[in-house]
Design a protein around this motif. Sequence first.
Motif, PDB file in Angstrom:
ATOM      1  N   UNK A  72       6.584 -24.817  -4.642  1.00 13.36           N
ATOM      2  CA  UNK A  72       6.255 -24.769  -6.064  1.00 13.36           C
ATOM      3  C   UNK A  72       4.917 -24.144  -6.408  1.00 13.36           C
ATOM      4  N   UNK A  73       4.037 -23.945  -5.416  1.00 13.43           N
ATOM      5  CA  UNK A  73       2.675 -23.496  -5.732  1.00 13.43           C
ATOM      6  C   UNK A  73       2.690 -22.085  -6.330  1.00 13.43           C
ATOM      7  N   UNK A  74       3.315 -21.177  -5.591  1.00 16.82           N
ATOM      8  CA  UNK A  74       3.375 -19.778  -5.992  1.00 16.82           C
ATOM      9  C   UNK A  74       4.074 -19.631  -7.349  1.00 16.82           C
ATOM     10  N   UNK A  75       5.163 -20.367  -7.532  1.00 18.36           N
ATOM     11  CA  UNK A  75       5.947 -20.209  -8.755  1.00 18.36           C
ATOM     12  C   UNK A  75       5.240 -20.845  -9.951  1.00 18.36           C
ATOM     13  N   UNK A  76       4.518 -21.936  -9.691  1.00 26.37           N
ATOM     14  CA  UNK A  76       3.728 -22.545 -10.763  1.00 26.37           C
ATOM     15  C   UNK A  76       2.632 -21.585 -11.226  1.00 26.37           C
ATOM     16  N   UNK A  77       2.025 -20.881 -10.262  1.00 28.69           N
ATOM     17  CA  UNK A  77       0.951 -19.932 -10.609  1.00 28.69           C
ATOM     18  C   UNK A  77       1.518 -18.706 -11.320  1.00 28.69           C
ATOM     19  N   UNK A  78       2.684 -18.265 -10.872  1.00 28.48           N
ATOM     20  CA  UNK A  78       3.363 -17.146 -11.537  1.00 28.48           C
ATOM     21  C   UNK A  78       3.621 -17.472 -13.006  1.00 28.48           C
ATOM     22  N   UNK A  79       4.187 -18.671 -13.229  1.00 27.35           N
ATOM     23  CA  UNK A  79       4.506 -19.108 -14.600  1.00 27.35           C
ATOM     24  C   UNK A  79       3.228 -19.246 -15.421  1.00 27.35           C
ATOM     25  N   UNK A  80       2.144 -19.724 -14.775  1.00 30.74           N
ATOM     26  CA  UNK A  80       0.873 -19.897 -15.484  1.00 30.74           C
ATOM     27  C   UNK A  80       0.336 -18.545 -15.950  1.00 30.74           C
ATOM     28  N   UNK A  81       0.575 -17.529 -15.117  1.00 31.29           N
ATOM     29  CA  UNK A  81       0.103 -16.181 -15.456  1.00 31.29           C
ATOM     30  C   UNK A  81       0.880 -15.647 -16.668  1.00 31.29           C
ATOM     31  N   UNK A  82       2.178 -15.932 -16.686  1.00 33.86           N
ATOM     32  CA  UNK A  82       2.996 -15.509 -17.838  1.00 33.86           C
ATOM     33  C   UNK A  82       2.516 -16.243 -19.096  1.00 33.86           C
ATOM     34  N   UNK A  83       2.288 -17.560 -18.955  1.00 40.13           N
ATOM     35  CA  UNK A  83       1.822 -18.340 -20.109  1.00 40.13           C
ATOM     36  C   UNK A  83       0.485 -17.801 -20.612  1.00 40.13           C
ATOM     37  N   UNK A  84      -0.412 -17.441 -19.658  1.00 43.13           N
ATOM     38  CA  UNK A  84      -1.743 -16.942 -20.019  1.00 43.13           C
ATOM     39  C   UNK A  84      -1.649 -15.738 -20.952  1.00 43.13           C
ATOM     40  N   UNK A  85      -0.702 -14.863 -20.654  1.00 42.55           N
ATOM     41  CA  UNK A  85      -0.500 -13.649 -21.466  1.00 42.55           C
ATOM     42  C   UNK A  85      -0.124 -14.026 -22.913  1.00 42.55           C
ATOM     43  N   UNK A  86       0.792 -14.998 -23.066  1.00 42.94           N
ATOM     44  CA  UNK A  86       1.211 -15.399 -24.412  1.00 42.94           C
ATOM     45  C   UNK A  86       0.125 -16.190 -25.133  1.00 42.94           C
ATOM     46  N   UNK A  87      -0.647 -16.972 -24.384  1.00 42.40           N
ATOM     47  CA  UNK A  87      -1.733 -17.731 -25.026  1.00 42.40           C
ATOM     48  C   UNK A  87      -2.765 -16.759 -25.616  1.00 42.40           C
ATOM     49  N   UNK A  88      -3.066 -15.705 -24.860  1.00 47.40           N
ATOM     50  CA  UNK A  88      -4.015 -14.688 -25.373  1.00 47.40           C
ATOM     51  C   UNK A  88      -3.484 -14.075 -26.649  1.00 47.40           C
TER      52      UNK A  88
END
Length: 406
Positions: A297-313
Amino acid sequence: MNLKSFDIVIVGAGPAGGHCARILAKSGHKVLLAEQNDNFNKNDFSSAATPLETLYKFDLPESVIGSFWHKLTIQTSKVSQTWESPESMGVVLNFAKFRAFLASEVERFGGEVWLGYRYTGHSQSTGETTVEFKQLSDGKLIKVSTKVLVDATGFARAIMYEKEKDKPDFLSGTGIEYLIEVEPEIYNKHSGDLILFVGDKWMPKGYSWIFPMEPNRLKVGAARIFLEQKTLRHLSPLKKYIDLLIDEYLKSKNYKILDKHGSMLKYSRGLKDIYCKDNIIAIGDSVSTVNFLGGEGIRHGMDGAQIAGKYIQSYLEGKISDFQDYEREMHRKFDQKWNISERLAVRKYIDDVNDQLTDKMISYLKYMKTEDVMEILFHYKFEKISRGLGGYLQRKIKELINKFHL
Ligand SMILES: Cc1cc2nc3c(=O)[nH]c(=O)nc-3n(C[C@H](O)[C@H](O)[C@H](O)COP(=O)(O)OP(=O)(O)OC[C@H]3O[C@@H](n4cnc5c(N)ncnc54)[C@H](O)[C@@H]3O)c2cc1C
């Protein structure tokens, strides 16, 4: 009284929360990362094995690595198969150092990190959200205001769901792991090898593992998968299976237990989690980014966090007014592969597929190249299972897949 205000408040400093906070702080936003544990050694629960690409993709330093591995062994009740590479194929992270590193990055980029603060609730008013924390050292309640609130609380999903009964149906896993110090000859024999045990002999209704760490240290763990807590009542404790690995597989007589830890995974079947609500967005295990077949889950959690980061910006820049597109992108990314992994996990761990089928499947896979096995286990390219083999074995594997009812 004026509340301290942030652009983004992220609750939970796991891999997803830490990485999301790091990205947003780096892009100049005012970020608070809050975590209930007051240091990262306290919930050092994850075995944290990951392929090499995680280091490069997320720019992780050598200081967070426990060890490298260049061999992968799958051990069933009767069969053992090892695939090797001359190069390193992955690492076992030091989970405590890794999360501490992400938090240090948040501070380096000007964000705040509050350890020992438990999220207790939030309220909304005119585009801003007030978030309440309990400071665990003295019980004091502290409020802050934020434009965006991120639920990165892992399996707890503490922000998105107020009540347990509102949560979707979960496929759950409980895992316990010991960090042990072993004799140098035992360590040398197993260093560089990521060993997974999937047979009934080693761990019925689940899996167990031995992962190498720093010199003379091994992580030895076992996890059980279940649909409802009550099904666990008559089963042996996980400790029995960890002892079995140490006594029968490692044959260590003089090991020392350095740490015992464990945690849970709760994966929503069919990915039915709530991803967003107004200005609140959920990331990581809170939206089931963990792949349930092997619990990675580590890699996929970070991947998803990166996607979320883009939308939060984009939200903070006023380009979007909600996070619906985030939810759509996450479903596009995860749905298909996670659905197959989920079905395999249910067949293997819940329906308890015949142990001999597992033996046979692994004995056929021994003809596969190491790269193909990595593609199946870490990139979920299940189609490779039959493609990498000759005609006879392809037919045999297809027969087995039919028996698995996939
Ligand atoms: C036993 C075990 C072994 C595993 N092994 C591997 C592996 O080898 N490789 C791999 O890739 N993955 C592995 N995983 C899965 C992986 O660890 C998780 O998928 C990953 O940690 C999820 O990251 P996250 O940030 O979403 O959540 P988490 O890591 O769970 O972080 C959530 C954080 O939120 C905090 N929190 C929760 N509620 C509150 C609150 N109210 N207030 C403040 N803070 C709160 C928690 O304390 C926690 O620190 C394993 C999991 C388990 C349980």
